[in-house]
Design a protein around this motif. Structure first.
Motif, PDB file in Angstrom:
ATOM      1  N   LEU A 134      31.459  27.488 -28.558  1.00 31.09           N
ATOM      2  CA  LEU A 134      31.403  28.471 -29.649  1.00 31.09           C
ATOM      3  C   LEU A 134      32.582  29.441 -29.559  1.00 31.09           C
ATOM      4  N   GLU A 135      32.977  29.747 -28.323  1.00 30.28           N
ATOM      5  CA  GLU A 135      34.101  30.660 -28.120  1.00 30.28           C
ATOM      6  C   GLU A 135      35.372  30.092 -28.752  1.00 30.28           C
ATOM      7  N   GLN A 136      35.502  28.780 -28.688  1.00 31.31           N
ATOM      8  CA  GLN A 136      36.672  28.136 -29.302  1.00 31.31           C
ATOM      9  C   GLN A 136      36.663  28.282 -30.825  1.00 31.31           C
ATOM     10  N   LEU A 137      35.478  28.556 -31.373  1.00 29.18           N
ATOM     11  CA  LEU A 137      35.386  28.786 -32.825  1.00 29.18           C
ATOM     12  C   LEU A 137      35.432  30.280 -33.151  1.00 29.18           C
ATOM     13  N   GLY A 138      35.690  31.088 -32.117  1.00 29.89           N
ATOM     14  CA  GLY A 138      35.769  32.531 -32.323  1.00 29.89           C
ATOM     15  C   GLY A 138      34.415  33.226 -32.289  1.00 29.89           C
ATOM     16  N   ILE A 139      33.373  32.477 -31.892  1.00 31.26           N
ATOM     17  CA  ILE A 139      32.034  33.077 -31.811  1.00 31.26           C
ATOM     18  C   ILE A 139      31.760  33.421 -30.349  1.00 31.26           C
ATOM     19  N   THR A 140      31.759  34.710 -30.069  1.00 30.41           N
ATOM     20  CA  THR A 140      31.630  35.137 -28.677  1.00 30.41           C
ATOM     21  C   THR A 140      30.405  36.031 -28.501  1.00 30.41           C
ATOM     22  N   CYS A 141      30.001  36.206 -27.259  1.00 33.64           N
ATOM     23  CA  CYS A 141      28.931  37.157 -26.982  1.00 33.64           C
ATOM     24  C   CYS A 141      29.131  37.711 -25.574  1.00 33.64           C
ATOM     25  N   ASP A 142      29.923  38.796 -25.500  1.00 33.40           N
ATOM     26  CA  ASP A 142      30.284  39.370 -24.203  1.00 33.40           C
ATOM     27  C   ASP A 142      29.070  39.823 -23.420  1.00 33.40           C
ATOM     28  N   GLU A 143      28.090  40.342 -24.145  1.00 37.58           N
ATOM     29  CA  GLU A 143      26.861  40.863 -23.530  1.00 37.58           C
ATOM     30  C   GLU A 143      26.176  39.794 -22.661  1.00 37.58           C
TER      31      GLU A 143
END
Ligand code: PRP
Length: 212
Positions: free
Chosen positions: A21-30
């Motif tokens: 998902l990070e590669q699609l720009g969907i991140t969740c740092d928390e």
């Protein structure tokens, strides 16, 4: 904007999903922080993520508590929930197999009330009753299934084999292959209609990454 909520099977599948998902720009740092929190959000993008026991992921998705789930095909086959399975993500690859001592091979394919230990009774039933036409006695266990033939609880097991090292270390082997397993993306039937645009975009992004 409504949230789109993901239910992720906790452990390696969840980690690999978040990498994708990070590669699609969907991140969740928390989520990366070590905490006892159960649900995480990216407010800006309108996504929520929670980690659940793999066997519960299809339940959350069927009831719409999560719009999207990421879970192994093994769990989907066992749970048989009413949802859309839309994508093979191409990771978490392993297979279902019948395993045991080499000597148990002679018992397969015969109507002799074979004793089968497994965490996956539905998969074992489907395979032996419908594909092999063999009557079996199922012994449901919750883990370390390889123990069953060793201590004389069952003739064979139906289990997941990934590297084969657990079987090998215990003098057991694959007797028959049942089917391949990998991580799947599943979607709630109502969410698929109500959030079609956002979910379809997500699926196509993940499909491209899975094909790489
Ligand atoms: C799974 C499976 C096998 C093992 C297979 O168990 O049930 O025991 O992994 O992996 P391998 O072929 O790479 O050795 P898991 O670790 O999920 O734990 P469990 O014993 O609680 O089922």
């Amino acid at each position: 904007m409504e949230y789109i909520t993901f239910a992720l099977a906790k452990g390696r599948l969840a980690e690999q999903t978040m990498d994708m998902l990070e590669q699609l720009g969907i991140t969740c740092d928390e989520m990366k922080k070590d905490s006892r929190k159960l649900i995480f959000a990216n407010e800006e993008l309108g996504f929520k993520f929670f980690l659940a026991k793999a066997t519960d992921v299809p339940t959350y998705v069927e009831y719409g508590a999560a719009d999207i789930g990421i879970v192994g095909k093994d769990t989907l086959l066992q749970e048989n929930r009413n949802l859309y399975e839309v994508l093979d993500l191409g990771f978490g690859k392993c297979r279902f197999a019948v395993a045991g001592y080499a000597s148990a091979r002679a018992l397969l394919g015969k109507n002799n009330d074979l004793r089968v230990a497994t965490k996956y009774p539905n998969i074992a039933k489907e395979y032996f009753y419908h594909k092999k036409h063999q009557t079996i006695e199922i012994i449901k266990l919750n883990g370390s299934v390889e123990l069953a033939p060793i201590v004389g609880l069952s003739d064979v097991i139906v289990d997941i084999v990934e590297t084969g090292s657990t079987l090998k270390a215990n003098g057991l082997e694959v007797l028959e292959d049942i089917c391949p397993v990998s991580a799947r993306l599943v979607v709630n039937r109502v969410s698929m209609k109500l959030e079609h645009k956002r979910i379809a975009k997500l699926i196509s992004g993940l499909r491209e990454l899975a094909a790489e």
